[in-house]
Write a protein that holds these residues in place. Structure first.
Motif, short mmCIF file in Angstrom:
data_model
loop_
_atom_site.label_atom_id
_atom_site.label_comp_id
_atom_site.label_asym_id
_atom_site.label_seq_id
_atom_site.Cartn_x
_atom_site.Cartn_y
_atom_site.Cartn_z
N HIS A 98 12.22 -1.04 -5.23
CA HIS A 98 10.81 -0.94 -5.90
C HIS A 98 10.46 0.66 -5.77
N THR B 232 4.22 0.25 3.07
CA THR B 232 4.12 -1.20 3.07
C THR B 232 4.71 -1.95 4.05
N GLY C 255 0.94 -1.26 -0.15
CA GLY C 255 -0.18 -0.03 -0.03
C GLY C 255 0.95 1.25 0.02
N ASP D 253 3.05 -6.67 -10.19
CA ASP D 253 3.96 -7.71 -11.02
C ASP D 253 5.67 -7.33 -10.96
#
Ligand SMILES: NC(=O)C1=CN([C@@H]2O[C@H](COP(=O)(O)OP(=O)(O)OC[C@H]3O[C@@H](n4cnc5c(N)ncnc54)[C@H](O)[C@@H]3O)[C@@H](O)[C@H]2O)[C@@H](O)CC1
Ligand SMILES: Nc1ncnc2c1ncn2[C@@H]1O[C@H](COP(=O)(O)OP(=O)(O)O)[C@@H](O)[C@H]1O
Length: 546
Positions: free
Chosen positions: A520, A465, A462, A492
């Motif tokens: 990320h 995280t 979210g 993904d």
């Protein structure tokens, strides 16, 4: 002496872990000191630190502090007391510091100190103030808050916590004061990082008020988006004023200012010289070959969602693996190989050091049956595995109860649900505690609960995280904003990154999951430093390797 590997790692960004506590934990740590009659000393330290930060902010904003106007909004408890003492200190530095008492009572000794420093009380909040100090309510906040309206142009500094923000969850109850800066005491509080708290707190500064030994095991650790800054990191159990300020202020674009040549073989240290945990990706050994480095097997994509396969394979390749092999229907596998020619199409996962199961499978029953078979293989051989998207639906009470696995998926398994998927899991597992935590947006409670129920590492995704493992290791939080990630396909990409780390890093699944989340978000922030969100998930692949 540095080994070749250490010297490689020194150039690799790392993510120091900074401890965070709930407001209740900080209050409990203060209690023995208050019982020993040290309350006044604590308040003096807090208010001195607060005044010092306000002086720095005024200096940066106006070029001088003399003659600046500061208006303190004062509540009835110790938070107001801190504010009044800070205003008294500011007056002694030539600041025109005034106070507005918002409640019928206030901390009497602090009021006396303020008046003795020449402070005046007023009933209105001036329009022209350079700075507004919010000292209405801190960790003693209960019920709901009604925020006063504030002048547009003044900088707002919150004392300990913006008034109206819950110290544990960051939820705003009623309305809250939106601060540009928050000066917090004793340690970072979870409410400053979670929920709306992050947006209402502005730049965070901490003041060490000497709680050190009294602080319990943290509620979690927040991953900072930084490289090594020797001597400036807040370490476990110790929150250093300069340290955490620097950590939270640095942004990736500032990393060129950091001197890689000094330091201690890549370890971040706090001001006490102690090493703090840093998450860092390791490159391949000089004598590695593709199989020893790690093969990642991905069961991803379906005729309906072929793109998910491209994204997770691309993310794995950009993160670095010995080999990526994809298990998908012919047309999907062919499209992946056309796009990423180094990928191998394979229905056999025998050589796999790790697996990714789930992105893009949708509700394709054939693909889900393959996913179940692969999950069983991972379980039998304890092969590290990411379960994402519809593969999370394989987790049922029956699967967990499967004899021989002690009701657990195992710590080598990483689940990556967003909160909607976690809610479905909670319902399927019939767990009210998890359902309640999710409904109340208590992500710091929900992720560990799901980890406990499944025996797997959980990445609850979210805007914030949370990464939690079964057992008693505290959860890890990622809170740096990357709003552009709210776009289809970024999950993904994350699954591919974590899978690649599981295949190649000699670290626990918890470590790999947390590092993957940090890499990320860091990629998103490099691509989109201002958070405009003008990119799609595939653009992340181009910056993952940076
Ligand atoms: N306990 C200590 O010794 C220390 C506390 N410190 C400061 O003290 C604060 C905690 O002090 P307190 O326990 O007195 O609590 P607070 O001052 O945060 O809040 C309690 C006071 O606010 C009022 N209040 C509660 N909810 C309210 C609402 N919704 N609207 C308006 N007013 C409300 C209460 O009636 C009470 O008087 C910390 O946030 C920190 O700023 C620091 O001085 C460090 C040491
Ligand atoms: N507002 C936000 N701020 C930061 N990160 C976000 C935000 N919204 C979503 N994300 C991140 O984006 C990713 C989305 O994953 P997911 O919902 O599984 O997407 P998809 O299934 O479309 O690939 C997660 O890593 C999540 O943490």
């Amino acid at each position: 002496m540095l080994t070749q590997r250490d010297s490689q790692n020194r150039d690799e960004p790392g993510y120091p872990l900074i401890p965070v506590w709930t407001g209740e934990q900080i209050r409990a740590a203060e209690k023995p000191l208050l019982d020993a009659g040290e309350g006044e000393a604590l308040m003096r330290r807090a208010s001195w630190g607060l005044a010092a930060h306000i002086l720095q902010i005024l200096q940066a904003q106006r070029g001088s502090v003399y003659g600046a106007t500061v208006v303190g909004l004062i509540g009835s408890g110790n938070n107001g007391g801190d504010g009044l003492y800070a205003l008294a200190s500011l007056r002694r530095r030539g600041v025109d510091a005034r106070a507005v008492l918002l409640r019928p009572t206030c901390h009497t000794q602090a009021l006396t100190a303020f008046c003795q420093a020449g402070g005046q009380l007023q009933t209105t909040i001036d329009d022209g103030a350079d700075l507004i100090l919010d000292a209405v309510v801190g960790t003693g906040f209960s019920g709901s808050f009604d925020a006063p309206s504030l002048p547009q142009d003044s900088v707002v500094v919150a004392c300990d916590l913006p008034s109206g923000v819950d110290a544990e969850t960051g939820a705003v109850r009623g309305t809250a004061i939106r601060a540009d800066h928050t000066v917090t005491f004793g340690g970072l509080k979870t409410g400053l990082l979670l929920g709306q708290g992050r947006a209402f707190s502005g730049v965070l500064h901490t003041v060490d008020i000497g709680l050190g030994a009294h602080l319990p095991e943290p509620a979690g650790y927040v991953m900072s988006e930084l490289v090594d800054i020797p001597g400036t990191t807040g370490g476990a159990g110790i929150t250093t004023q300069a340290g955490v300020d620097n950590l939270l202020r640095f942004r990736p674009r500032d990393t060129r200012r950091i001197d890689h040549s000094s330091g201690s073989g890549g370890a971040a240290r706090n001001l006490a010289g102690e090493a703090v945990p840093v998450l860092r990706r390791r490159g391949p050994d000089a004598d590695a070959h593709k199989y020893s480095r790690g093969v990642l097997h991905l069961l991803v994509g379906s005729p309906r969602y072929p793109g998910a396969a491209q994204l997770s394979v691309g993310a794995a390749l950009a993160t670095g693996v010995g080999m990526a092999q994809v298990q998908a229907p012919d047309a999907v596998a062919q499209a992946v190989v056309n796009h990423w020619p180094e990928t191998v199409a394979s229905d056999q996962a025998e050589r796999a050091a790790a697996m990714v199961i789930g992105p893009g499978l949708g509700d394709d029953s054939q693909r889900l049956a393959q996913a179940e078979a692969l999950l069983q293989q991972s379980r039998r051989n304890a092969v590290p595995c990411v379960l994402d998207a519809s593969a999370l639906e394989l987790i049922t009470p029956e699967l967990l109860a499967d004899a021989g696995y002690a009701g657990s998926l195992g710590k080598h398994t990483v689940l990556t649900p967003h909160t909607g998927e976690a809610q479905k899991l909670a319902e399927r597992l019939g767990d009210l505690q998890l359902q309640d935590a999710l409904a109340e947006q208590k992500v710091l409670a929900a992720a560990p609960r799901l980890a406990q129920l499944t025996g797997a590492v959980v990445v609850l995704k979210g805007p914030v995280t949370v990464i939690a493992a079964p057992g008693d290791e505290p959860p890890l939080l990622h809170t740096e904003p990357a709003p552009g990630l709210a776009t289809a396909g970024t999950g993904d990409v994350l699954a591919g990154i974590i899978g690649a780390l599981l295949a190649t890093q000699e670290e626990s699944a918890r470590y790999c999951a947390a590092l993957g989340v940090a890499l990320h978000a860091a990629a998103a922030r490099r691509l989109d430093p201002r958070g405009h969100g003008r990119f799609g998930a595939s653009a992340l692949l181009g910056v993952l390797a940076d």
